[in-house]
Write a protein that holds these residues in place. Structure first.
Motif, PDB file in Angstrom:
ATOM      1  N   VAL A  89       0.835  -1.233  -0.166  1.00 55.49           N
ATOM      2  CA  VAL A  89      -0.133  -0.041  -0.029  1.00 55.49           C
ATOM      3  C   VAL A  89       0.901   1.200   0.097  1.00 55.49           C
ATOM      4  O   VAL A  89       1.874   1.492   0.767  1.00 55.49           O
ATOM      5  N   HIS A  90       0.514   2.236  -0.723  1.00 50.30           N
ATOM      6  CA  HIS A  90       1.170   3.474  -0.611  1.00 50.30           C
ATOM      7  C   HIS A  90       0.072   4.638  -0.356  1.00 50.30           C
ATOM      8  O   HIS A  90      -0.969   4.732  -1.085  1.00 50.30           O
ATOM      9  N   LEU A  91       0.290   4.973   0.916  1.00 51.79           N
ATOM     10  CA  LEU A  91      -0.823   6.059   1.245  1.00 51.79           C
ATOM     11  C   LEU A  91      -0.045   7.478   1.287  1.00 51.79           C
ATOM     12  O   LEU A  91       0.923   7.767   2.104  1.00 51.79           O
ATOM     13  N   GLY A  92      -0.227   7.965   0.054  1.00 53.20           N
ATOM     14  CA  GLY A  92       0.589   9.365  -0.234  1.00 53.20           C
ATOM     15  C   GLY A  92      -0.481  10.446   0.363  1.00 53.20           C
ATOM     16  O   GLY A  92      -1.296  10.281   1.140  1.00 53.20           O
ATOM     17  N   PHE A  93       0.310  11.813   0.107  1.00 52.12           N
ATOM     18  CA  PHE A  93      -0.844  12.904   0.653  1.00 52.12           C
ATOM     19  C   PHE A  93      -1.985  12.969  -0.107  1.00 52.12           C
ATOM     20  O   PHE A  93      -3.297  13.002   0.737  1.00 52.12           O
ATOM     21  N   ASN A  94      -2.058  12.693  -1.405  1.00 53.74           N
ATOM     22  CA  ASN A  94      -3.426  13.111  -2.049  1.00 53.74           C
ATOM     23  C   ASN A  94      -4.052  11.976  -2.832  1.00 53.74           C
ATOM     24  O   ASN A  94      -4.990  11.968  -3.505  1.00 53.74           O
ATOM     25  N   GLY A 117      -7.119  11.160  -2.713  1.00 53.57           N
ATOM     26  CA  GLY A 117      -7.371  11.052  -1.389  1.00 53.57           C
ATOM     27  C   GLY A 117      -6.340  10.327  -0.639  1.00 53.57           C
ATOM     28  O   GLY A 117      -6.123   9.085  -1.147  1.00 53.57           O
ATOM     29  N   GLY A 118      -5.575  10.779   0.444  1.00 57.60           N
ATOM     30  CA  GLY A 118      -4.712   9.717   1.084  1.00 57.60           C
ATOM     31  C   GLY A 118      -4.466  10.416   2.654  1.00 57.60           C
ATOM     32  O   GLY A 118      -5.348  10.723   3.302  1.00 57.60           O
ATOM     33  N   ALA A 119      -3.237  10.622   2.726  1.00 57.14           N
ATOM     34  CA  ALA A 119      -3.060  11.002   4.279  1.00 57.14           C
ATOM     35  C   ALA A 119      -3.311  12.588   4.423  1.00 57.14           C
ATOM     36  O   ALA A 119      -3.421  12.803   5.774  1.00 57.14           O
ATOM     37  N   ASN A 120      -3.649  13.253   3.618  1.00 59.10           N
ATOM     38  CA  ASN A 120      -4.198  14.488   3.831  1.00 59.10           C
ATOM     39  C   ASN A 120      -5.438  14.433   4.572  1.00 59.10           C
ATOM     40  O   ASN A 120      -5.752  15.640   5.216  1.00 59.10           O
ATOM     41  N   ARG A 121      -6.110  13.336   4.785  1.00 55.63           N
ATOM     42  CA  ARG A 121      -7.526  13.245   5.406  1.00 55.63           C
ATOM     43  C   ARG A 121      -7.166  13.096   6.920  1.00 55.63           C
ATOM     44  O   ARG A 121      -8.048  12.938   7.607  1.00 55.63           O
ATOM     45  N   GLY A 168       9.286  12.023  15.277  1.00 54.18           N
ATOM     46  CA  GLY A 168       8.737  13.598  15.682  1.00 54.18           C
ATOM     47  C   GLY A 168       9.546  14.561  15.172  1.00 54.18           C
ATOM     48  O   GLY A 168      10.707  14.247  14.701  1.00 54.18           O
ATOM     49  N   PRO A 169       9.221  15.967  14.886  1.00 51.38           N
ATOM     50  CA  PRO A 169       7.889  16.235  15.118  1.00 51.38           C
ATOM     51  C   PRO A 169       7.035  15.761  13.913  1.00 51.38           C
ATOM     52  O   PRO A 169       7.563  16.021  12.755  1.00 51.38           O
ATOM     53  N   THR A 170       5.710  15.152  14.215  1.00 61.71           N
ATOM     54  CA  THR A 170       4.843  14.746  13.268  1.00 61.71           C
ATOM     55  C   THR A 170       4.013  16.031  12.649  1.00 61.71           C
ATOM     56  O   THR A 170       3.199  16.570  13.365  1.00 61.71           O
ATOM     57  N   LEU A 171       4.137  16.364  11.350  1.00 60.61           N
ATOM     58  CA  LEU A 171       3.307  17.440  10.785  1.00 60.61           C
ATOM     59  C   LEU A 171       1.800  16.930  10.597  1.00 60.61           C
ATOM     60  O   LEU A 171       1.846  15.695  10.357  1.00 60.61           O
ATOM     61  N   PRO A 172       0.881  18.018  10.903  1.00 59.74           N
ATOM     62  CA  PRO A 172      -0.335  17.740  10.504  1.00 59.74           C
ATOM     63  C   PRO A 172      -0.434  17.342   9.010  1.00 59.74           C
ATOM     64  O   PRO A 172       0.155  17.615   8.159  1.00 59.74           O
ATOM     65  N   PRO A 173      -1.520  16.571   8.658  1.00 59.72           N
ATOM     66  CA  PRO A 173      -2.644  16.301   9.554  1.00 59.72           C
ATOM     67  C   PRO A 173      -2.608  15.129  10.441  1.00 59.72           C
ATOM     68  O   PRO A 173      -3.501  14.445  10.899  1.00 59.72           O
ATOM     69  N   TRP A 174      -1.361  14.448  10.368  1.00 61.04           N
ATOM     70  CA  TRP A 174      -1.113  13.060  10.949  1.00 61.04           C
ATOM     71  C   TRP A 174      -0.568  13.700  12.581  1.00 61.04           C
ATOM     72  O   TRP A 174      -0.249  14.839  12.847  1.00 61.04           O
ATOM     73  N   SER A 175      -0.822  12.753  13.330  1.00 63.35           N
ATOM     74  CA  SER A 175      -0.295  13.382  14.818  1.00 63.35           C
ATOM     75  C   SER A 175       0.673  12.004  15.312  1.00 63.35           C
ATOM     76  O   SER A 175       0.808  10.776  14.721  1.00 63.35           O
TER      77      SER A 175
END
Ligand SMILES: [Zn+2]
Length: 407
Positions: A89-94, A117-121, A168-175
């Motif tokens: 699986v590749h979960l990209g940004f978009n 859609g991907g990690a941006n959500r 870290g630091p993990t940038l949004p939208p991920w935590s």
């Protein structure tokens, strides 16, 4: 058909461990015995003995006629028809890409499944869709969910090689607490492993690109962000905390604009997709033309002859070349592979990139006699997902070792 999971259980002792190592190598890619020995770091004698044994049991087959991969030496060793599916699986940004194949089949047998859609959500919103795509991709292989033997996931984040969590630091939208491997694993009921997407792009290019195997290779993924996967001496180099290869945050202009990482003038602030798109927008202010809103559209416009889009891509290629020259002087790779959406720009990007490399790289590292080359990804935008699939299979060896240690 053999049930491959019966052969992937915990190995008791070095003999079973070697059998498993060789089986996994063949599942990743059918190969000649000499190449299996190189990839598994086992002696040719051991490989030959184990292959004979497994062929006798009907688990492996040697194909004397065939050398479809183009780089094998001698008979190609392949898996006998088997129940077993590997997933990447590749979960990209978009975007999200999923590949699944039967472990006895070639890596390019099924087209990848792709979705917007991907990690941006955010992770929790993205995972149900990923799970559905995995089920569809497995169905496409003709086998069922219970035949899945491994799952790997590529994420656009630094992954700590010691903990498997984000660095870290993990940038949004991920935590910080997000753990895609663990959470996807819970949903699927199978162990999932994760790594940075550029690392996995590098692993896939090294595994599947035709030609002589390359020991020192850099894969650069240039899309929304820019990252590099480093393969040195045949191994993925992740660094102490998983931050190796963060070429997107190399300072290119000390007086440049501030980057999302908190730095100033990073490569990403010069050739990241947002910046390239904003350049086109600025140039076309007041003109009644359609301004591209994605890197894909920008590339298409450039190919259609749009002068502004061409200039933006060419300058991005030149800047990449300056950054690559530093990489070459440090690491002396045999090849740099450009992946991600910027690679779709083809020669429009690569030609100015090579020109800058010649100008700023050491002749010993990048000159004509060095054998060095820079080219776009052989696997295109499916490299990261294919690398995740390879990582998943490789992890079956590690999982067993952990189990052995624990017992
Ligand atoms: Zn930065």
């Amino acid at each position: 058909m053999i049930e491959i999971r019966h052969h992937l259980g915990p190995a008791k002792g070095p003999r079973e461990s070697n059998r498993k190592r060789i089986l996994l190598a063949v599942m990743i890619r059918p190969d000649a015995q000499a190449d299996i020995a190189r990839r598994t770091r086992l002696s040719q004698g051991t490989v030959s003995k184990v292959v004979r044994e497994l062929a006798g049991e009907g688990v492996l087959e040697a194909d004397r006629e065939h050398d479809a991969e183009g780089r094998g030496r001698g008979a190609l060793v392949r898996l006998a028809p088997a129940y077993g599916v590997a997933v990447g699986v590749h979960l990209g940004f978009n975007h999200t890409t999923v590949v699944a194949r039967r472990v006895d089949q070639r890596h390019d047998i099924h087209p990848p499944l792709r979705a917007e859609g991907g990690a941006n959500r955010g992770l929790r919103q993205a995972l149900p869709a990923v799970e559905r795509m995995i089920r569809d991709a497995v169905e496409q292989t003709g086998l069922r969910q219970e035949h899945v033997v491994s799952v790997g996931i590529a994420v656009p984040r630094m992954v700590n090689p010691r903990t498997g969590g984000f660095t870290g630091p993990t940038l949004p939208p991920w935590s910080e607490g997000d753990n895609p491997a663990e959470e996807l694993g819970k949903r699927l009921g199978i162990r999932v492993v994760a790594d940075n997407d550029a690392n996995l792009g590098a692993l896939a290019e090294q595994t599947y690109a035709p030609g002589e195997p390359i020991e020192t290779l850099v894969y650069v993924k240039a899309s929304t962000g820019i990252g590099a996967g480093l393969i040195i001496g045949g191994n993925v180099v992740r660094g102490h905390t998983g931050a190796a290869g963060e070429i997107g945050h190399v300072t290119m202009d000390r007086n440049g604009i501030v980057c999302r990482c908190g730095g100033r003038g990073c490569l990403e602030t010069i050739i990241g997709s947002d910046f390239l798109l904003s350049q086109v927008k600025q140039a076309q202010t007041g003109n009644s033309v359609d301004v591209p809103v994605s890197l894909n559209a920008l590339v298409k416009n450039a190919e259609a002859g749009d002068a502004v889009c061409r200039r933006v891509l060419q300058d991005a290629g030149r800047m990449l070349g300056v950054a690559f020259a530093q990489l070459c002087n440090l690491l002396n790779p045999t090849r740099i592979v450009l992946g991600g959406q910027l690679a779709d720009g083809g020669e429009l990007v690569l030609e100015p990139c090579r020109e800058a490399l010649r100008r700023y790289g050491l002749r010993a590292a990048v000159g004509g006699e060095s054998g060095f080359d820079v080219r776009s990804a052989w696997l295109g935008t499916v490299a990261e997902a294919q690398g995740a699939l390879v990582l998943g299979l490789l992890s079956r060896q590690g999982a067993e070792e952990e189990a052995e240690e624990a017992s």
